[in-house]
Design a protein around this motif. Structure first.
Motif, short mmCIF file in Angstrom:
data_model
loop_
_atom_site.label_atom_id
_atom_site.label_comp_id
_atom_site.label_asym_id
_atom_site.label_seq_id
_atom_site.Cartn_x
_atom_site.Cartn_y
_atom_site.Cartn_z
N ASN A 141 0.90 -1.16 -0.06
CA ASN A 141 0.10 0.06 0.02
C ASN A 141 0.77 1.29 -0.03
O ASN A 141 2.12 1.34 0.53
CB ASN A 141 -0.77 -0.06 1.23
CG ASN A 141 -2.00 -1.01 1.29
OD1 ASN A 141 -2.41 -1.30 0.09
ND2 ASN A 141 -2.46 -1.33 2.29
N VAL A 180 -8.00 1.11 -1.46
CA VAL A 180 -7.41 1.35 -0.39
C VAL A 180 -8.15 2.92 0.12
O VAL A 180 -8.65 3.40 -0.52
CB VAL A 180 -5.99 1.75 -0.43
CG1 VAL A 180 -5.35 0.22 -0.83
CG2 VAL A 180 -5.48 2.60 -1.37
N THR A 206 -5.73 -1.34 3.03
CA THR A 206 -6.43 -1.92 2.04
C THR A 206 -7.96 -2.22 2.63
O THR A 206 -8.00 -2.66 3.71
CB THR A 206 -5.92 -3.30 1.78
OG1 THR A 206 -4.79 -2.82 1.05
CG2 THR A 206 -6.74 -4.03 0.55
#
Length: 74
Positions: free
Chosen positions: A3, A51, A9
């Motif tokens: 990420n 995300v 996420t």
């Protein structure tokens, strides 16, 4: 894939569903992003991530639980 810094996420799955999740979260004022779209396409897959900023994780998960329960058959 990792990420971006400070992101969490909230969804991993098919691209069409990721776009629905993204749109739902954006519609509720969250800063959602869809990631891995181009990577998935280049491998012939349709598996992507959504995300949100880590600070919005709890809100996003609560909204997604509501979305899921609203879409369950009664």
């Amino acid at each position: 894939m990792s990420n971006p810094a400070g992101a969490a996420t909230v969804f991993v799955g098919p691209g069409y569903r990721a776009r629905e999740v993204w749109s739902f979260l954006k519609g509720h004022g969250l800063e959602a992003l869809v990631l891995d779209q181009h990577t998935a396409a280049s491998y012939g897959l349709d598996w992507v991530r959504v995300v949100v900023p880590a600070a919005q994780l709890d809100s996003a998960m609560e909204l997604l639980r509501e979305l899921e329960s609203a879409s369950e058959p009664t």
